[in-house]
Design a protein around this motif. Structure first.
Motif, short mmCIF file in Angstrom:
data_model
loop_
_atom_site.label_atom_id
_atom_site.label_comp_id
_atom_site.label_asym_id
_atom_site.label_seq_id
_atom_site.Cartn_x
_atom_site.Cartn_y
_atom_site.Cartn_z
N GLN A 43 0.72 -1.27 -0.02
CA GLN A 43 -0.03 -0.11 0.03
C GLN A 43 0.80 1.09 0.20
O GLN A 43 1.86 1.40 0.67
CB GLN A 43 -0.91 0.05 1.18
N ASP B 120 -3.09 -7.22 -1.55
CA ASP B 120 -2.10 -5.90 -1.17
C ASP B 120 -1.87 -6.26 0.32
O ASP B 120 -2.42 -6.88 1.21
CB ASP B 120 -2.99 -4.63 -1.43
N SER C 266 -0.28 -3.98 4.00
CA SER C 266 0.02 -2.64 4.66
C SER C 266 1.72 -2.54 5.05
O SER C 266 2.17 -1.41 5.17
CB SER C 266 -0.68 -2.30 5.98
N THR C 267 2.42 -3.61 5.06
CA THR C 267 3.69 -3.70 5.42
C THR C 267 4.33 -4.49 4.37
O THR C 267 3.70 -5.34 3.79
CB THR C 267 3.89 -4.18 6.75
N GLU D 115 4.09 -8.20 5.55
CA GLU D 115 2.85 -8.75 5.06
C GLU D 115 2.64 -9.34 3.82
O GLU D 115 2.14 -10.40 3.57
CB GLU D 115 1.50 -7.82 5.58
N CYS D 116 3.43 -8.39 2.83
CA CYS D 116 3.22 -8.65 1.41
C CYS D 116 4.05 -10.02 1.22
O CYS D 116 3.76 -10.81 0.57
CB CYS D 116 3.92 -7.57 0.57
#
Length: 515
Positions: free
Chosen positions: A186, A227, A229-230, A233-234
């Motif tokens: 993101q 998607d 946020s970090t 995470e991806c």
């Protein structure tokens, strides 16, 4: 001996310099943007101590740039991800902003060839500014660099997964949209060219996120599947997706261990499916009670929301599930849902993943907007994908399956190995309400008691839509008890996943990765 020691020291010094890429200042600038470096990303993706870098001492072939261009903007190598070997490439923003020079492109081609030759999946952790100038200038510059051939001929021979972890234009974008699975951080942009180039070309002024941010891709393009946020995470999403994939296209995904009884009755479906057939519900809840341990991995969850495409396991077997979502557009597919279904069918067929279809749809969404988005073409391309898919296909009509959508959800005649229905199923060219209105509208308007006459017609047309009529004529294979759906699916897979089917030609593997 002294000469050997000196040579060894020189090598060590070069490798230490190479580990710094574009230098400490560039690394600090990357960190100040809140982003990781290429090697830091690789360390998060791979099992500790397993990454073997290839091409560490590469440099730009531009004279004078050798000492500030180690890796030439791309870090590549082999490593293990949750114990499984794979190829990893990561754009290095600290070297010429991650742009692609001659050595960079040659290196990418070489690592792709290595992956296909050895049957190794490819992970790309991308960020970069496209073809480097002046390397790509002139007819000799652009001739062999525009679209790397390995992206055009890979044909899903090995699973390919990409994370866009910084603003990406040109090459990183081509790699992403050619991949099987894409996640995007993101706040980043993925596009052909950046906002500055866009403004120079046609005067349009857009922010990077407006041009190619995650919302743009989820709402309009479908060019990303997830998607985060970090960056963590991806990267975790890449690993999770990979757990459903085989090493290469010559094998099925590995069985997953489970203690979930394959013959477990799923009485919970009676509390999920509403008593009234015009009430909405969440199809994801039905999927969760059917699959092993309730675990799924949804594909393109924010795009084409009227259709669910998700990976799961049944009795340890990896499966791809295509299901209408009644709480979005009543489960009626539009252009985005058609695109999503086609891409998912191609993906599953390419990697020997059987397909399960769960119907509850009133038919396709029709509108002027849908026609402008080539809805008829998208419907037929979805049909063509179904017809060419050689993996086992099992189809269950949960509630409504109306009109041409019945065929697209792998109804009879569309290559389904088994087509069954719940007793709640309603199968027809159109729904009773619409059919009665169209055919008997004028008669009802003249009837003495139109409400009573209408109810009689609705009851008649409803009976004609029941699954028993289709079952009696062997147009479907059976009507099954809803609570036995998991048992039926697990048993069916045991009989359909034969060695002969596994060796079937993968006709969809060469289809475009974006439909």
């Amino acid at each position: 001996m002294d000469t050997l020691k000196q040579l060894t020291n020189d090598l060590q010094a070069k490798k230490e310099a190479a580990l710094l890429g574009g230098g400490p200042e560039k690394i600090a600038a990357q960190h100040n943007r809140g982003l990781l470096t290429a090697r830091e990303r690789i360390n998060k993706l791979t099992d500790e101590g397993t990454f073997m870098e290839l091409g560490m001492l590469n440099t730009s072939d531009v004279k004078g740039a050798e000492h500030k261009s180690y890796g030439d903007g791309l870090i590549t190598g082999v490593g293990k991800i949750n114990g499984r070997p794979a190829i990893i490439q990561a754009g290095d923003k600290t070297v010429f902003a991650g742009t692609e020079g001659n050595v960079h492109i040659r290196k990418s081609k070489s690592i792709h060839e290595f992956a296909v030759k050895n049957g190794l999946p490819i992970f790309s952790l991308h960020e970069g500014g496209g073809l480097r100038m002046p390397d790509g200038m002139g007819s000799d510059g652009i001739s062999d660099k525009l679209f790397p051939r390995e992206m055009l001929t890979l044909h899903r021979q090995v699973p390919t997964m990409t994370a866009i972890l910084g603003d990406s234009f040109g090459g990183p974008t081509w790699a992403a949209v050619s991949s099987d699975f894409v996640t995007q951080l993101q706040g980043t942009c993925m596009a052909i060219a950046g906002p500055r180039m866009l403004e120079l070309a046609n005067g349009q002024k857009l922010t990077p996120e407006e041009l190619g941010g995650v919302d743009t891709h989820h709402k309009f393009t479908g060019q990303i599947d997830e998607d985060g946020s970090t960056e963590d995470e991806c990267i975790e999403q890449l690993k999770n997706y990979f757990s459903y994939m085989p090493q290469h296209a010559g094998e099925r995904p590995k069985m997953r261990q489970t203690n979930d009884d394959p013959y477990r009755l799923v009485e919970e479906v009676f509390t999920i499916l509403p008593q009234q057939n015009n009430r909405v519900y969440d199809m994801k809840k039905i999927i969760e009670v059917l699959v092993d341990d309730g675990v799924t991995f949804e594909y393109q969850r924010k795009f084409g929301k009227g259709l669910i495409t998700t990976f799961a396991h049944l009795n340890g077997h990896c499966v791809g599930i295509v299901a209408n979502q009644p709480n979005q557009y009543a489960g009626a597919p539009g252009p985005q849902e058609c695109q999503k279904a086609t891409e998912f069918i191609c993906l599953c067929d390419s990697y020997h993943i059987p397909l399960i279809f769960l119907h509850d749809t009133p038919g396709f969404r029709i509108s002027s907007e849908a026609e402008k988005a080539k809805m008829p073409t998208k419907i037929m391309v979805w049909n063509q994908a179904l017809a060419l898919a050689t993996v086992p296909k099992i189809s269950i009509v949960i509630r409504k399956s109306i009109g041409a959508a019945y065929g697209n959800m792998c109804g009879p005649g569309m290559g389904g190995d088994l087509v069954v229905a719940w007793p709640t199923a309603e199968i027809n060219f159109t729904g009773p309400e619409v059919g009665v209105n169209v055919v008997f509208g004028r008669e009802l308007s003249r009837a003495e008691n139109p409400k009573e006459e209408r109810q009689k017609l609705l009851e008649l047309w409803s009976f004609d839509s029941s699954p028993y009529k289709a079952a009696a004529k062997h147009l479907i294979d059976d009507v099954i008890h809803p609570s036995e759906t998991r048992k039926f699916l697990c048993q069916s897979l045991d009989y359909l996943l034969t060695s002969k089917r596994e060796k079937s030609e993968r006709l969809l593997s060469a289809w475009p990765t974006g439909i």
